[in-house]
Write a protein that holds these residues in place. Structure first.
Motif, PDB file in Angstrom:
ATOM      1  N   LEU A 168       0.840  -1.194   0.000  1.00  0.00           N
ATOM      2  CA  LEU A 168       0.000   0.000   0.000  1.00  0.00           C
ATOM      3  C   LEU A 168       0.874   1.242   0.000  1.00  0.00           C
ATOM      4  N   LYS A 224       1.823   0.759 -10.350  1.00  0.00           N
ATOM      5  CA  LYS A 224       0.631   0.710  -9.490  1.00  0.00           C
ATOM      6  C   LYS A 224      -0.287  -0.467  -9.813  1.00  0.00           C
ATOM      7  N   ASP A 225      -0.476  -0.730 -11.103  1.00  0.00           N
ATOM      8  CA  ASP A 225      -1.375  -1.812 -11.493  1.00  0.00           C
ATOM      9  C   ASP A 225      -0.821  -3.173 -11.084  1.00  0.00           C
ATOM     10  N   ALA A 231      -1.368  -3.576  -7.517  1.00  0.00           N
ATOM     11  CA  ALA A 231      -2.781  -3.887  -7.263  1.00  0.00           C
ATOM     12  C   ALA A 231      -3.035  -5.372  -7.487  1.00  0.00           C
ATOM     13  N   SER A 232      -2.412  -5.903  -8.519  1.00  0.00           N
ATOM     14  CA  SER A 232      -2.578  -7.314  -8.823  1.00  0.00           C
ATOM     15  C   SER A 232      -1.979  -8.190  -7.723  1.00  0.00           C
ATOM     16  N   ARG A 254      -1.681  -7.314  -4.543  1.00  0.00           N
ATOM     17  CA  ARG A 254      -2.595  -7.202  -3.391  1.00  0.00           C
ATOM     18  C   ARG A 254      -3.796  -8.102  -3.582  1.00  0.00           C
ATOM     19  N   ASN A 255      -4.204  -8.219  -4.835  1.00  0.00           N
ATOM     20  CA  ASN A 255      -5.392  -9.007  -5.136  1.00  0.00           C
ATOM     21  C   ASN A 255      -5.133 -10.513  -5.038  1.00  0.00           C
ATOM     22  N   TYR A 283     -12.302  -7.838  -8.988  1.00  0.00           N
ATOM     23  CA  TYR A 283     -11.110  -7.204  -9.571  1.00  0.00           C
ATOM     24  C   TYR A 283     -10.149  -8.241 -10.133  1.00  0.00           C
TER      25      TYR A 283
END
Lengths: 406, 236
Positions: free
Chosen positions: B57, B77-78, B81-82, B84-85, B113
């Motif tokens: 984060l 960033k993407d 995000a992946s 984290r997902n 997501y």
């Protein structure tokens, strides 16, 4: 995925119904106003076009009199300077297709128990050609009627309806100023003229009959005005010049004397009228589209509030794996949904309003497909344009700060 | 055992009005798959900042952070995000459920997501809800159930994408003792049976006692790193 996002947008919208409704109202009013205003504009334009078409094409009117007579200026038609032979001379010109002299007056018409006061005009058969005005029933009078000044009449549609009702007037005898006239025919309906008169409220008789028997005249062969049709639009200027030269010559005017007649180019006047109404309808639509813009700003305003309010939610979504474009799309879709639903309601309101105006006011409205399509496109663009900034703001939030937001 | 987390010489500076503040002053730690680590330390010691960096984060100022053998410092960033997902499951102190959505939708949100279809989302969400014993409340809204239940829903959400690592930031901070025990038992079960790596921040020794390894932060550095029982003994 996209279905999921639509559902998401829908549930966000229904979470705060009053606010969503008020935001939408901006779009509803904007789109409604654009459609209503452009319907009124298009209706007015259509009416003007209809009147112009009913007038006949490449048209001049030559009025008697005018200008100065011994220092006193007299209005057009006030002096009896135009004669029958002026009309026939004009007709001889190469640029002229037809010319019809007219002697107008008013008279009381009687048929059995009905009577009606209307305009009675004496003219020649050329008139029906110049005005492009055929008979709907029976026929118009002929040159031989003019030569022998017979008592025959051709009725306008309104007159026929008022005197005869459903009965056919052809072959019946009516009384004009107490003299009997045989009805030869009924003219096709022309509707309203540019200045709003009912063109069908009229009766036509041979010009000689009008001059000698109906109205009488102190001077023989005097006419009030001549309706002239040029052979084509391109010779209009030439025709006007030729007529002026011809009439000055015929009236034996000295070179420094003013014209004792006036030539008006009716087609040019009509085109000006058409231009004016076009400009007016554009202006109406422009004013209405300002409210569309204001509606868009309303959407942006609410979306900004919504992003701030839902900062924590955005933080949670980012933390569990939402990419920036997911968040961007979510808020963009929400703005788009508000504007498109608002637009749909606005289209209904606009169409309803246009019918309402058409029903309760003496204004003709024409709902154009293009106004609906255009306002729909504009509403969509407004949604994307004003939704983009708040959506980008949401997508660019830092996850930790968003999560900490209370 | 494969390593899940490897951190080398990690620092984190913040810019504030008062100037540069150094929160993490060089942290080295490696966490193997299947470990259960508790992070303790006084407030201001940098443990929350450390957790944010662990969870992708926040980004470190310098140093390396390998998560699941991927160097996170180079990712955009993407890609983060992946991660984290797919790799991490978060459990927060304040539960952080979406108030407008029912439990099923809350639990299934990470799958949205991940691009998984509605049908599979529902099946898997029900499955994990069942594993935390809340399948009967599937269509309830978060505010219709108790705090302990809400935290179990949050754990279910963290579990749904079958993560390697669960990061829990004071997960029992808002709960009473009895409910806290239940939540911690759930974490132990996940660690024992599912072999999921768990890293948990807490300031309560009772909660830290459930872990196997304990890391103590003081002033931006690791002051103690060892078996939990040894640390507990040293405190007595």
């Amino acid at each position: 995925m996209i279905f999921m996002m639509l559902q998401e947008a829908w549930s966000a919208m229904s979470a705060n119904r009053l606010r969503t409704f008020l935001t939408m109202l901006g779009m509803v009013i904007g789109v409604g106003a654009v459609i209503l205003m452009s319907s009124i504009g298009a209706g007015t334009q259509a009416k003007v076009k209809e009147s112009i078409a009913s007038m006949g094409s490449n048209l001049f009117i030559v009025l008697a009199g005018s200008m100065t007579s011994g220092g006193v200026r007299i209005g057009s038609g006030g002096v009896q300077t135009l004669k029958m032979n002026d009309a026939s001379a004009i007709e001889e010109l190469s640029s002229i297709k037809a010319a019809a002299p007219v002697v107008p007056g008013t008279a009381q018409l009687v048929y059995q128990s009905s009577n009606w006061n209307t305009q009675v005009s004496g003219t020649t058969p050329a008139f029906f050609e110049v005005r492009d005005w055929p008979s709907e029933e029976g026929s118009v009078f002929s040159d031989s009627d003019v030569r022998s000044a017979t008592r025959v009449a051709v009725l306008g549609k309104t007159v026929a309806t008022n005197l005869f009702g459903d009965e056919s007037p052809v072959g019946k005898t009516i009384r004009i100023k107490n003299s009997p006239y045989i009805v030869l025919g009924v003219l096709a309906s022309k509707g309203q003229s540019l200045d709003g008169r009912d063109q069908d409220d009229t009766v036509m008789v041979p010009i000689t009959t009008a001059q000698t028997k109906l109205f009488g005249s102190q001077f023989k062969g005097v006419v009030r005005f001549i309706m002239v049709e040029a052979v084509s639009e391109s010779v209009m200027d030439k025709a006007e010049e030729e007529m002026q030269v011809l009439l000055r010559e015929n009236h034996k005017l000295r070179p420094n004397a003013e014209d004792d007649f006036t030539i008006r180019n009716l087609t040019a006047l009509a085109n000006t009228a058409a231009e004016t109404t076009k400009a007016m309808s554009l202006m109406l639509a422009a004013i209405a589209s300002i409210s569309l813009l204001v509606g868009g700003i309303g959407i942006m305003n609410i979306m900004l509030v919504s992003v701030t309010e839902r900062t924590r939610e955005i933080g949670i979504r980012i933390a569990i794996g939402a990419k920036q474009r997911n968040i961007l799309l979510q808020f963009l879709l929400e703005a788009l949904m508000i504007s498109i639903i608002g637009c749909l309601i606005g289209v209904c309101v606009g169409i309803g309003g246009a019918y309402g105006v058409g029903a309760f006011f003496p204004i003709s409205v024409v709902i154009t497909q293009s106004s609906i399509v255009i306002s729909f496109l504009v509403a969509t663009c407004v949604g994307v344009f004003f939704g983009f900034y708040p959506a980008r703001k949401a997508a660019n939030l830092e996850p930790i700060e968003a999560l900490r937001y209370q | 055992m494969a390593e899940v987390i490897r951190i080398e010489a990690l620092t984190k500076n913040y810019h504030t009005d008062a100037g540069e503040v150094c929160v993490l002053k060089g942290v080295d730690i490696t966490i193997q798959s299947g470990e259960f680590v508790a992070i303790m330390g006084p407030s201001g010691s940098g443990k929350s900042t450390f957790m944010n960096i662990l969870g992708c984060l926040d980004k470190a100022t310098s140093g390396n952070y390998f998560l699941n053998e991927t160097d996170t410092t180079t990712l955009d960033k993407d890609a983060l995000a992946s991660l984290r997902n797919h790799v991490i499951g978060f459990v927060f102190q304040g539960f952080n459920l979406l108030a407008r959505k029912n439990l099923i939708d809350n639990v299934a949100l990470p799958l949205v997501y991940a691009g998984i279809g509605a049908k599979e989302r529902k099946v898997r969400a029900l499955e994990v809800l069942k594993s935390v014993g809340l399948e009967a409340y599937a269509t309830y809204l978060p505010n219709q159930i108790s705090g302990g239940q809400q935290q179990r829903v949050a754990i279910a959400r963290a579990l749904i994408n079958r993560p390697k690592l669960i990061l829990a930031d004071e997960p029992t901070g808002n709960l009473d003792t009895k409910t806290s025990q239940e939540i911690m038992d759930l974490f132990c079960k996940l660690n024992d049976q599912e072999k999921i790596t768990i890293v948990l921040v807490t300031h309560e020794p009772d909660i830290a006692a459930y872990s196997k390894r304990l890391v103590n932060f003081v002033d931006g550095r690791i002051q103690h790193d060892g078996l939990t029982e040894h640390f507990q003994a040293s405190l007595v």
